[in-house]
Design an enzyme around this catalytic site. Structure first.
Site, PDB file in Angstrom:
ATOM      1  N   SER A 161       9.061 -34.316  74.259  1.00 33.17           N
ATOM      2  CA  SER A 161       9.364 -34.238  72.823  1.00 33.17           C
ATOM      3  C   SER A 161       9.526 -35.663  72.311  1.00 33.17           C
ATOM      4  CB  SER A 161      10.636 -33.422  72.589  1.00 33.17           C
ATOM      5  OG  SER A 161      10.434 -32.083  72.950  1.00 33.17           O
ATOM      6  N   LYS A 167       7.188 -29.720  66.603  1.00 31.41           N
ATOM      7  CA  LYS A 167       8.242 -29.367  67.554  1.00 31.41           C
ATOM      8  C   LYS A 167       9.619 -29.725  66.992  1.00 31.41           C
ATOM      9  CE  LYS A 167      10.763 -28.798  71.293  1.00 31.41           C
ATOM     10  NZ  LYS A 167      10.522 -29.487  72.557  1.00 31.41           N
ATOM     11  N   LYS A 217      18.540 -34.943  69.897  1.00 33.59           N
ATOM     12  CA  LYS A 217      17.434 -35.899  69.824  1.00 33.59           C
ATOM     13  C   LYS A 217      16.340 -35.357  68.906  1.00 33.59           C
ATOM     14  CE  LYS A 217      14.016 -35.871  72.536  1.00 33.59           C
ATOM     15  NZ  LYS A 217      13.061 -35.854  73.652  1.00 33.59           N
TER      16      LYS A 217
END
Length: 306
Positions: free
Chosen positions: A97, A172, A241
């Protein structure tokens, strides 16, 4: 294809295992924990390398599943840049990611070296990684995406070509922001129901039979939250994050609801110990209201921060 798979952590290890058992690809494994790489290589009957300075010259594709963009960049373009070792025409698939702008930079550098680059982060957590049922959102050219499909389909059941390089990582992060928002909104409703005397498991059953349902209420609440296990398999800090990445993508549009979700998520982290699961986000509401979001049996046993 001969595939170099880099990163055998919580997600990467089962993903590599599925590639090695469900497809005919020839794997070469690398992890900084050489014992982990060698053990999986022995299990799968493939090769492991102890250093990225020993990459086979006939690698067709490289898959990276690493914690963040900085580590991905250090591997691909750092002091011993992997990009310079890969043969022209080789495919790079970053399934970490990562920050979309980092993916775009790497895509441009890859193109300059006659390499193809796809960013292909995943959704589904550890359970879906184990069962090879991940959802995968891919960014790259049409040609690179089609070339990556035989690899990606060995790890997931839904592979979506989102757009150019970087768009997979963007999709994402935005999905995970919505996921966290759904988790928090459900916690509010279940807490309100609990204060009125409706048991949390009963309210979740009502929601899942009605229009308010989401993946959070259908999967995370019954399996990981109401049970008090908090074991969905996605780390809270990794969620934060992703929310930080999403924040960079929402600067141009008003996002008051998801802004609040990010703020609450950050506040909630202060209540938790080392390496909590992201489902422990609901403990924020337990702390605020002193009402447990658990089934009746678990509520009798539980405490706010057990």
């Amino acid at each position: 294809m001969k595939i170099l798979f880099i990163g055998l952590g919580t997600m990467g290890k089962p993903m590599a295992r599925n590639l090695g058992t469900k497809t005919r690809h020839d794997l070469v494994l690398f992890d900084t924990r050489t014992d982990v790489a060698q053990a999986l290589a022995d299990e799968l009957g493939c090769a492991a390398i102890a250093s990225l300075e020993n990459v086979p010259t006939d690698v067709d594709a490289t898959v990276l599943m690493l914690p963040n963009s900085d580590i991905v960049e250090s591997v691909l373009i750092g002091e011993s840049p992997l990009m310079e070792q890969l043969a022209p025409g080789s495919l790079i698939i970053d399934m970490s990611s990562s920050v979309p702008t980092s993916a775009q930079k790497l895509g441009q550098l890859a193109e300059q070296r006659s390499l193809e680059f796809v960013d292909a982060p995943v959704s589904g957590g550890e359970r879906k990684a184990i069962s090879a049922e991940l959802s995968i959102m891919a960014g790259g050219t049409e040609a690179a995406f089609r070339r990556s499909l035989p690899i990606l389909e060995g790890m997931g059941t839904k592979v979506i070509h989102v757009g150019p390089v970087g768009s997979g990582d963007a999709a994402k992060a935005l999905n995970n922001l919505l996921s966290a928002t759904n988790l928090l909104a459900a916690a509010e409703i279940i807490t309100a129901a609990n204060s009125f005397g409706i048991q949390p498991d009963t309210m979740v059953e009502v929601i899942n039979a009605s229009t308010g349902r989401s993946q959070a209420t259908e999967v995370k609440y019954p399996n990981s939250i109401l049970t008090g296990r908090f074991d969905a398999g996605f780390a809270f800090d990794l969620m934060l994050k992703d929310l930080g990445i999403a924040a960079q993508l929402t600067d141009e549009v008003p996002t008051p609801i998801t802004d609040l979700a990010r703020s609450i998520s950050s506040d909630a982290r202060q209540l938790l110990g080392e390496n909590p699961d992201h489902t422990e986000l609901v403990k924020y509401y337990e702390d605020q209201t002193q009402l447990l979001i658990r089934t009746a049996d678990e509520a009798k046993k539980g405490t706010n921060h057990d």
